[in-house]
Design an enzyme around this catalytic site. Structure first.
Site, PDB file in Angstrom:
ATOM      1  N   ASP A 276      13.119 -25.025 -48.635  1.00 24.87           N
ATOM      2  CA  ASP A 276      11.745 -24.565 -48.425  1.00 24.87           C
ATOM      3  C   ASP A 276      11.496 -23.226 -49.116  1.00 24.87           C
ATOM      4  OD1 ASP A 276       9.147 -24.641 -46.835  1.00 24.87           O
ATOM      5  OD2 ASP A 276      10.027 -22.765 -46.107  1.00 24.87           O
TER       6      ASP A 276
ATOM      7  N   GLU B  49      11.236 -26.321 -53.127  1.00 30.91           N
ATOM      8  CA  GLU B  49       9.826 -25.929 -53.161  1.00 30.91           C
ATOM      9  C   GLU B  49       9.808 -24.510 -53.696  1.00 30.91           C
ATOM     10  OE1 GLU B  49       6.006 -25.428 -50.169  1.00 30.91           O
ATOM     11  OE2 GLU B  49       7.991 -24.810 -49.498  1.00 30.91           O
TER      12      GLU B  49
END
Length: 587
Positions: free
Chosen positions: A254, A291
């Site tokens: 993330d 990401e």
């Protein structure tokens, strides 16, 4: 890497407990009675306790006062502040022992939140829906973060104990059973992990290991300091733990742009190399995805197997944002960076990122991104919806509530057949209208701070919708997010599900065999709604796309005699509104 490891290790005649606590003068492990741990140097404390074993529950006591859970706890049956439980990962009897994974080119993702995927929100209940996913054509189930969080409901990005799958969803062996059953159906399982911050409640590391954090800041608090060897070890061992002991096929990291103190060599490179060594040692195929708002093309390499310092792919937010603007007309916040959405869609289809070094108005003119056209298309995970882009809306409403079905279906026909790995958000395969609002289970001042923060973030929406906006702290908001599987049996649900299944069948049969040898070619938008793209295959063929992304008919583009139809038609030499045509053929 050091021989020291965080956590509790069961052995034949007991359990060895280890804790890195450089800020503590004394540490005891609390079982049926206190056991004084021995300082072994560099801030480590260790003890072997005969008679302890799997199922033993324990805490660490710092300086005779503060009792804390193990930061590397592998299970917290009584939530984050309760005792940690010793696990024996060798005790689980795996059934899919011949499973080694799938090639990256075959990845078709469905992102899911365990707690809202079914009515009961458990790993066991999720198993009952795996046949649906397999029949749809999904090859990779991606779970939102599982690291133990405070309370009974959370998106997962407030995890505090990174090694402990949250007890709200079931016991660790039930998570293993879910992964095992997915493997038996030929489906990979990925896990979303968060290495840029710890959640705001239940993190005691600053008390006894302040070196975990630097003075630098992230949007969620002080940065984790990966220049410190023990801190780096904690994260890398965590990644290997999920891949090894739970047999996840891959991880999605993330918001890696928010990892401030990356250390040397950079944390992301070392984590990738260590995962590659695990893949080599076990004969498995392991995939790592990031990401990254910085659009760092140099971090990506979908073809080197096993990974050796880089990552298979990045979630391509540019692709999503451009489509969202085109489909909804919304241009607020970060969507203002996509004033010509068809052009940006074409650039994403033609060379990866829409932002490859251009100035971003949303970021105050900061240059964003790197050139990406030299990468294979498989380095970019494409999607029209995900948890962030739905849940970070005031109402948590999905695309189905704000865009026309014909336009969404055209977008799906492009996304699911383009040579980039596609991703759906749970229920998207049948056009679910179940909202996915933000929810959490904090208490006291922190709960009020979250509530007020949401009101500030969505001030104009609160002025417009008022009490219609779900309160993130209420259990009713969590219940609102539970998928309504009955939608899949409605007439619109069956129609959309058939479309998605047909597209994914074509992807499997016609597109996937080309992907190992495909490269970007060219793409352009015509300005009247027309879109054309071409990808080059090493055998001399091309994959071609023609689309009409408008509400009026357009003339059909000329086709080569060698073009073979893959999807769609051009009746009478025209392209109807929101139509998509795919072909395979000559250059």
């Amino acid at each position: 890497m050091s021989d020291d490891r965080f956590g509790a290790t069961p052995e034949k005649n007991g359990v060895t407990f280890r804790l890195w606590a450089p800020g503590a003068a004394r540490v005891d492990v609390m079982l049926d009675m206190p056991h004084a741990m021995r300082a072994t140097g560099d801030g480590w404390f260790s003890i072997h306790v005969p008679g302890a074993g799997a199922g033993s529950r324990y805490r660490f006591r710092i300086d005779g006062d503060l009792q804390v859970p193990d930061p590397a706890s592998q299970f917290q049956p009584e939530d984050i502040s309760g005792p940690s439980e010793v696990l024996d990962h060798h005790a689980y009897r795996w059934r899919a022992n011949d499973w080694r994974g799938r090639p990256w080119e075959e990845a078709i993702f469905l992102e899911a939140h365990v707690g809202t995927f079914t009515a009961t929100g458990t790993y066991r209940a999720m198993i009952d829906r795996l046949d649906h996913l397999a029949a749809t054509g999904i090859t990779a189930l991606e779970l939102m973060p599982l690291a133990d969080f405070p309370g009974r409901r959370n998106w997962g990005y407030d995890g505090v104990l990174w090694y402990a799958p949250d007890s709200s969803y079931g016991r660790p062996d039930e998570l293993k059973a879910l992964i095992d059953e997915a493997h038996l159906r030929g489906m990979m399982v990925f896990l979303d992990v968060v290495y840029n911050h710890f959640g705001p409640e239940g993190n005691y590391l600053g008390r006894y290991a302040p070196a975990f954090f630097s003075p630098s800041h992230t949007p969620w608090g002080n940065a984790i300091d990966y220049r410190v060897p023990q801190v780096r070890q904690f994260a890398i061992d965590n990644a290997l733990y999920w891949l090894r002991d739970y047999r996840f096929d891959g991880l999605r990291l993330d918001a890696v742009q928010a990892i401030v103190e990356v250390g040397e060599p950079p944390l992301l490179n070392e984590l990738s190399r260590q995962a590659g060594l695990l893949a080599e040692a076990t004969g498995r195929t392991i995939h790592l995805v990031v990401e990254n708002d910085d659009n760092r093309a140099g971090l990506l390499d979908p073809e080197t197997d096993p990974p050796h310092g880089r990552y298979r792919a990045q979630w391509n937010d540019d692709y999503h944002h451009a489509w969202h603007v085109l489909l909804t007309g919304e241009t607020g916040d970060y969507y203002r960076d996509y004033p010509e959405p068809q052009r940006d869609i074409a650039r994403a289809l033609g060379s990866g990122f829409a932002y490859q070094g251009e100035a971003s108005a949303h970021r105050g003119g900061k240059l964003r991104g790197e050139a990406s056209g030299n990468l294979p298309p498989t380095a970019f995970v494409s999607f029209l919806q995900n948890h962030d882009q739905i849940g970070n809306r005031a109402l948590g409403d999905r695309l189905e509530a704000i865009a026309k079905p014909a336009a969404i279906e055209a977008a799906l026909a492009i996304t699911l057949l383009a040579p980039m790995p596609p991703m759906l958000f749970m229920g998207e395969e049948w056009g679910s209208q179940t909202p996915f609002p933000f929810f959490c289970d904090f208490k006291g001042d922190l709960a009020n701070a979250v509530r007020q923060g949401r009101r500030r973030e969505f001030q104009s929406a609160y002025e417009k919708y008022g009490n219609e906006i779900p309160d993130p702290l209420n259990d009713s908001t969590f219940q609102l997010a539970h998928l309504d599987w009955n939608e899949a049996e409605s007439a619109p649900g069956r129609k959309r599900l058939k479309l998605v299944r047909d597209l994914l069948t074509i992807r499997r049969e016609r597109i996937v065999p080309c992907l190992a040898a495909i490269r970007f070619g060219e793409a352009h938008a015509t300005g009247d709604g027309g879109l054309a793209a071409r990808w080059i295959i090493s055998d001399g063929r091309s994959l071609k796309l023609a689309a009409n992304l408008s509400a009026r008919a357009l003339p059909a583009p000329a086709s080569a005699p060698s073009d073979q139809p893959v999807w769609g038609q051009t009746p009478n030499g025209t392209m109807p509104p929101w139509s998509v045509v795919w072909t395979l053929g000559g250059p």
